[in-house]
Enzyme design. Sequence first.
Site, mmCIF file in Angstrom:
data_model
loop_
_atom_site.group_PDB
_atom_site.id
_atom_site.type_symbol
_atom_site.label_atom_id
_atom_site.label_comp_id
_atom_site.label_asym_id
_atom_site.label_seq_id
_atom_site.Cartn_x
_atom_site.Cartn_y
_atom_site.Cartn_z
ATOM 1 N N SER A 1 40.953 35.814 43.154
ATOM 2 C CA SER A 1 41.806 35.246 44.207
ATOM 3 C C SER A 1 41.572 33.742 44.364
ATOM 4 C CB SER A 1 41.536 35.934 45.543
ATOM 5 O OG SER A 1 41.697 37.327 45.425
HETATM 6 N N1 SAM Z 1 37.826 40.024 45.038
HETATM 7 C C1 SAM Z 1 38.207 39.747 43.683
HETATM 8 C C2 SAM Z 1 37.581 38.497 43.132
HETATM 9 O O1 SAM Z 1 36.916 37.773 43.878
HETATM 10 O O2 SAM Z 1 37.743 38.273 41.925
HETATM 11 C C3 SAM Z 1 39.690 39.721 43.482
HETATM 12 C C4 SAM Z 1 40.244 41.063 43.435
HETATM 13 S S1 SAM Z 1 41.822 41.298 42.713
HETATM 14 C C5 SAM Z 1 42.877 40.299 43.665
HETATM 15 C C6 SAM Z 1 42.091 42.945 43.331
HETATM 16 C C7 SAM Z 1 41.257 43.996 42.669
HETATM 17 O O3 SAM Z 1 41.456 45.223 43.374
HETATM 18 C C8 SAM Z 1 41.633 44.273 41.245
HETATM 19 O O4 SAM Z 1 40.529 44.079 40.407
HETATM 20 C C9 SAM Z 1 42.080 45.745 41.240
HETATM 21 O O5 SAM Z 1 41.740 46.449 40.058
HETATM 22 C C10 SAM Z 1 41.330 46.281 42.435
HETATM 23 N N2 SAM Z 1 41.850 47.508 43.040
HETATM 24 C C11 SAM Z 1 43.130 47.876 43.274
HETATM 25 N N3 SAM Z 1 43.162 49.083 43.869
HETATM 26 C C12 SAM Z 1 41.870 49.478 44.039
HETATM 27 C C13 SAM Z 1 41.237 50.628 44.610
HETATM 28 N N4 SAM Z 1 41.928 51.633 45.142
HETATM 29 N N5 SAM Z 1 39.897 50.691 44.601
HETATM 30 C C14 SAM Z 1 39.155 49.701 44.061
HETATM 31 N N6 SAM Z 1 39.694 48.591 43.508
HETATM 32 C C15 SAM Z 1 41.030 48.481 43.499
#
Ligand code: SAM
Length: 222
Positions: free
Chosen positions: A62
């Site tokens: 992000s």
């Molecule tokens: N916080 C992260 C960083 O600092 O890099 C950015 C995260 S990215 C915007 C969103 C993440 O949420 C993705 O890696 C995606 O695979 C994960 N995601 C989506 N649905 C999810 C779920 N139900 N449980 C765990 N992770 C999930």
Amino acid sequence: MLDLSHARDRMVDIHVSRRGIHDRNILEAMRQVPREVFVAPGYEEFPYEDGPLPIAEGQTISQPYIVAFMIEMAELGAGDQVLEVGTGSGYAAAVMSRIVERVYTIERHAGLAETARQRFEELGYDNIEVRTGDGTKGWPDAAPFDAIVVAAGGPGAPLALQEQLDVGGRLVIPVGDEPHDQRLLKVTRTGAATYSEEDFGGVRFVPLIGEQGWPENGSRSK
Ligand code: SAM
């Protein structure tokens, strides 16, 4: 390793502090965590730009400002136990780990979770636990949490996450009727069965996919 602390300070001053994030703990944590460690190969030139960047599995790390904004919304304190849903690169968990007592972070893609785990180990950040799984169900054995930060957008605030908040705990989550278009909500547990809700405006996150999120094909979960 190249000293990028100057670039990091500049990112914090220009893209975070001047845009209204004043919590000293957040600014200090972002000055400490080497964001260049969390970007994908090929993007080493861009870690301190103010934008999201692609990582493996079609996901994103992000934008620095939104990471700071969500952490500020979550009102983190030094003794807090925090759950993050959506580890991604691990960057936001790393920043939060410099502020609170312990961070639990869940990622649905095993490869991303494993890469993040290795990064935390190499950096010596030993107060972060990483798990692969569906974060919409929370992390019941580590609950209750003082704060839960969800880094992907769902159709609503999952009940499991609301129930895993301590009284006074804050859940920060992008919520919307479309998988890629959301409002950033803060849900505060005000009592055993009472919650208050605040809306912090429009955002665009990758979809939250899981039992209490969106199904893989992008329509609403039953
Ligand atoms: N916080 C992260 C960083 O600092 O890099 C950015 C995260 S990215 C915007 C969103 C993440 O949420 C993705 O890696 C995606 O695979 C994960 N995601 C989506 N649905 C999810 C779920 N139900 N449980 C765990 N992770 C999930």
